[in-house]
Design a protein around this motif. Structure first.
Motif, mmCIF file in Angstrom:
data_model
loop_
_atom_site.group_PDB
_atom_site.id
_atom_site.type_symbol
_atom_site.label_atom_id
_atom_site.label_comp_id
_atom_site.label_asym_id
_atom_site.label_seq_id
_atom_site.Cartn_x
_atom_site.Cartn_y
_atom_site.Cartn_z
ATOM 1 N N ILE A 123 0.920 -1.328 0.009
ATOM 2 C CA ILE A 123 -0.018 -0.010 -0.018
ATOM 3 C C ILE A 123 0.972 1.534 -0.192
ATOM 4 C CG2 ILE A 123 -1.708 1.238 1.437
ATOM 5 C CD1 ILE A 123 -3.042 -0.964 1.805
ATOM 6 N N ALA A 124 2.044 1.790 0.110
ATOM 7 C CA ALA A 124 2.596 2.261 0.837
ATOM 8 C C ALA A 124 3.524 2.587 -0.654
ATOM 9 C CB ALA A 124 3.774 2.116 1.816
ATOM 10 N N THR A 125 4.053 1.486 -1.298
ATOM 11 C CA THR A 125 4.035 1.853 -2.476
ATOM 12 C C THR A 125 3.374 2.677 -3.752
ATOM 13 O OG1 THR A 125 5.911 0.508 -2.008
ATOM 14 C CG2 THR A 125 5.622 1.019 -4.124
ATOM 15 N N VAL A 126 1.982 1.903 -3.501
ATOM 16 C CA VAL A 126 0.944 2.441 -4.134
ATOM 17 C C VAL A 126 0.337 4.104 -4.223
ATOM 18 C CG1 VAL A 126 -1.369 1.643 -4.790
ATOM 19 C CG2 VAL A 126 0.008 -0.131 -4.708
ATOM 20 N N ASP A 171 -2.062 3.615 10.097
ATOM 21 C CA ASP A 171 -0.838 2.060 9.368
ATOM 22 C C ASP A 171 -1.447 1.833 8.177
ATOM 23 O OD1 ASP A 171 -1.572 -1.045 10.396
ATOM 24 O OD2 ASP A 171 -2.074 1.112 11.848
ATOM 25 N N PRO A 172 -1.109 0.923 7.422
ATOM 26 C CA PRO A 172 -1.682 0.247 6.109
ATOM 27 C C PRO A 172 -2.488 -0.409 6.042
ATOM 28 C CG PRO A 172 0.225 1.097 5.231
ATOM 29 C CD PRO A 172 0.865 0.895 6.760
ATOM 30 N N ASP A 173 -2.264 -1.940 7.116
ATOM 31 C CA ASP A 173 -2.937 -2.679 6.702
ATOM 32 C C ASP A 173 -4.523 -2.161 7.550
ATOM 33 O OD1 ASP A 173 -0.993 -4.471 6.019
ATOM 34 O OD2 ASP A 173 0.036 -4.729 8.079
ATOM 35 N N THR A 174 -4.094 -1.123 8.740
ATOM 36 C CA THR A 174 -5.478 -0.619 9.442
ATOM 37 C C THR A 174 -6.864 -0.249 8.789
ATOM 38 O OG1 THR A 174 -4.305 -0.817 11.652
ATOM 39 C CG2 THR A 174 -6.474 0.566 11.232
ATOM 40 N N ILE A 175 -6.157 0.350 8.205
ATOM 41 C CA ILE A 175 -6.867 1.486 6.767
ATOM 42 C C ILE A 175 -7.450 0.699 6.267
ATOM 43 C CG2 ILE A 175 -7.221 2.956 4.428
ATOM 44 C CD1 ILE A 175 -4.837 4.095 6.385
ATOM 45 N N LYS A 176 -6.790 -0.829 5.792
ATOM 46 C CA LYS A 176 -7.622 -1.379 4.669
ATOM 47 C C LYS A 176 -8.470 -2.538 5.403
ATOM 48 C CE LYS A 176 -6.260 -4.567 1.437
ATOM 49 N NZ LYS A 176 -5.306 -4.964 0.370
ATOM 50 N N HIS A 293 -7.544 -2.165 -2.432
ATOM 51 C CA HIS A 293 -6.434 -1.951 -2.393
ATOM 52 C C HIS A 293 -5.835 -0.988 -2.453
ATOM 53 C CE1 HIS A 293 -2.052 -3.995 -1.767
ATOM 54 N NE2 HIS A 293 -1.516 -3.112 -3.341
ATOM 55 N N LEU A 294 -6.734 0.312 -3.523
ATOM 56 C CA LEU A 294 -5.940 1.226 -4.262
ATOM 57 C C LEU A 294 -6.663 2.221 -3.089
ATOM 58 C CD1 LEU A 294 -6.293 0.276 -8.158
ATOM 59 C CD2 LEU A 294 -4.331 1.406 -6.902
ATOM 60 N N LEU A 295 -7.920 1.991 -2.764
ATOM 61 C CA LEU A 295 -8.716 3.213 -2.263
ATOM 62 C C LEU A 295 -7.595 3.062 -0.693
ATOM 63 C CD1 LEU A 295 -12.450 2.236 -2.473
ATOM 64 C CD2 LEU A 295 -11.209 4.778 -2.536
ATOM 65 N N ALA A 296 -7.156 1.808 -0.433
ATOM 66 C CA ALA A 296 -6.733 2.166 0.918
ATOM 67 C C ALA A 296 -5.154 2.677 0.767
ATOM 68 C CB ALA A 296 -6.761 0.605 1.691
ATOM 69 N N ALA A 297 -4.694 2.884 -0.451
ATOM 70 C CA ALA A 297 -3.419 3.490 -0.501
ATOM 71 C C ALA A 297 -3.544 4.867 -0.508
ATOM 72 C CB ALA A 297 -2.879 2.596 -2.258
ATOM 73 N N LEU A 302 -3.172 10.292 2.109
ATOM 74 C CA LEU A 302 -3.852 11.481 2.083
ATOM 75 C C LEU A 302 -3.639 12.559 3.433
ATOM 76 C CD1 LEU A 302 -7.693 10.915 1.502
ATOM 77 C CD2 LEU A 302 -5.966 12.107 0.008
ATOM 78 N N SER A 303 -2.580 11.798 4.140
ATOM 79 C CA SER A 303 -2.201 12.259 5.182
ATOM 80 C C SER A 303 -0.210 12.254 5.504
ATOM 81 C CB SER A 303 -3.286 11.249 6.227
ATOM 82 O OG SER A 303 -2.718 10.566 6.965
ATOM 83 N N ARG A 304 -0.442 12.429 3.973
ATOM 84 C CA ARG A 304 1.520 11.982 4.539
ATOM 85 C C ARG A 304 1.465 13.006 3.328
ATOM 86 N NH1 ARG A 304 1.592 7.218 7.098
ATOM 87 N NH2 ARG A 304 3.823 7.617 7.559
ATOM 88 N N GLN A 305 2.691 13.665 3.268
ATOM 89 C CA GLN A 305 3.775 14.556 3.215
ATOM 90 C C GLN A 305 3.975 14.065 0.824
ATOM 91 O OE1 GLN A 305 6.926 16.507 4.784
ATOM 92 N NE2 GLN A 305 5.643 17.657 5.615
ATOM 93 N N ASP A 306 4.246 12.706 1.201
ATOM 94 C CA ASP A 306 5.053 12.609 0.248
ATOM 95 C C ASP A 306 3.646 12.340 -0.515
ATOM 96 O OD1 ASP A 306 5.069 9.366 1.117
ATOM 97 O OD2 ASP A 306 3.215 9.930 1.431
ATOM 98 N N GLY A 307 2.242 11.898 0.020
ATOM 99 C CA GLY A 307 1.023 12.213 -0.626
ATOM 100 C C GLY A 307 0.517 13.634 -1.482
#
Length: 317
Positions: A123-126, A171-176, A293-297, A302-307
């Motif tokens: 998810i982080a990569t996506v 974290d990615p797993d919890t969001i998913k 998977h794409l929605l979770a990513a 959304l809450s990260r600077q790289d996003g």
């Protein structure tokens, strides 16, 4: 309503529809069979308006009659080919469900290979992939924006997804897991147990935890009541518990509002928050897991600077 599921109604609708078309045809034919003889003048009607405005009983124009008959012929052809006569499915056997399934199948065939590539990545990569974010944004606007807003900033009772405050974890797993299974958060009503004065005292203590304006004496009286009635979920320090979805009361993020009156209302009446499971919304298509998977990513990014998303803050504060 059970009366409308009997076999009578499809027959009734079919007979009524065909009788209406046939009756209109007969009526129109009966009223337009006579033509004026050569040199014959049309009958003058008795009505006269404005002194000299008269009305003649002329036969209807043939081109107009042709159009009228054409609409009835079109109706009969339509009813023969497509469903419209009760339970009769039509010669083409068309259904809205079949049309939908065909569109879904075509979409899955088109986007399946694209989704498959993203499913191979975490998810982080996506979340860092511009193409994935574009697809995730479209999915978000379709399935999530109704509650969280098109900018994901939330509203009263709906969390802001662009800050770093997470009820259940970011974290990615919890969001998913949140997207897949949904969430059901319950804040029990404590008004009856605390009473009006006790509720106000606890409310002021809660306000003090985040440095908001409060009455110090009421807050001091509310602290033991908080520890007795609220600490089991929010912890004695008021920092919340993500395992239960209990919010952190020491920050400045308020889902329903942080005024004294609103906090008192929350304590008195409780709150019930429901996040629907996206597995129900997305249905059983073969690309459902990829969409999740794409929605979770997208939400993760959304809450990260790289996003490239807005940082700390809450529209519900």
């Amino acid at each position: 309503m059970s009366d409308f599921t009997s076999g009578f109604w499809p027959i009734y609708i079919s007979v009524l529809t065909l009788a209406s078309i046939a009756g209109t045809w007969i009526f129109l034919k009966k009223q337009t069979t006579r033509r004026l003889a050569p040199g014959e003048k049309a009958e003058l009607m008795e009505h006269t308006w404005d002194g000299d405005l008269q009305d003649f009983n002329n036969p209807l124009p043939r081109w107009w009659l042709g159009l009228f008959y054409g609409t009835m012929i079109f109706a009969l052809v339509y009813l023969a080919l497509w469903p419209g006569l009760g339970n009769f499915a039509g010669l083409l056997k068309w259904t809205s469900l079949g049309e939908y399934e065909a569109e879904v199948k075509a979409a899955e065939a088109k986007f399946g290979p694209v989704y498959a590539d993203f499913m191979k990545q975490d998810i982080a990569t996506v979340a860092a992939d511009p193409d994935a974010r574009a697809i995730g944004k479209h999915l978000f606007l379709t399935y999530c924006s109704q509650c969280h807003g098109s900018d994901a900033a939330g509203a009263r009772g709906f969390p802001n997804l662009t800050d770093s405050d997470w009820l259940y974890g970011g974290d990615p797993d919890t969001i998913k897991a949140t997207l897949t299974d949904g969430r059901s958060g319950v804040m029990p009503a404590l008004g009856a147990a605390l009473g009006p004065q006790g509720t106000r005292e606890v409310a002021n203590y809660v306000l003090s935890l985040s440095g908001r304006k409060h009455d110090a004496a009421l807050a001091a009286a509310g602290k033991p009541k908080f520890e007795q009635n609220c600490a089991a979920c929010h912890t004695p320090a008021g920092t919340g518990m993500q395992a239960l979805g209990a919010p952190d009361l020491t920050d400045k993020v308020w889902l329903y509002g942080g005024s004294e009156a609103t906090v008192i209302e929350t304590i008195t009446k409780g709150r019930n928050g429901v996040m629907p499971a996206m597995t129900q919304t997305l249905g059983t298509t073969s690309n459902r897991d990829a969409k999740l998977h794409l929605l979770a990513a997208y939400v993760y990014g959304l809450s990260r600077q790289d996003g490239a998303a807005p940082q700390q803050g809450s529209a519900a504060e």
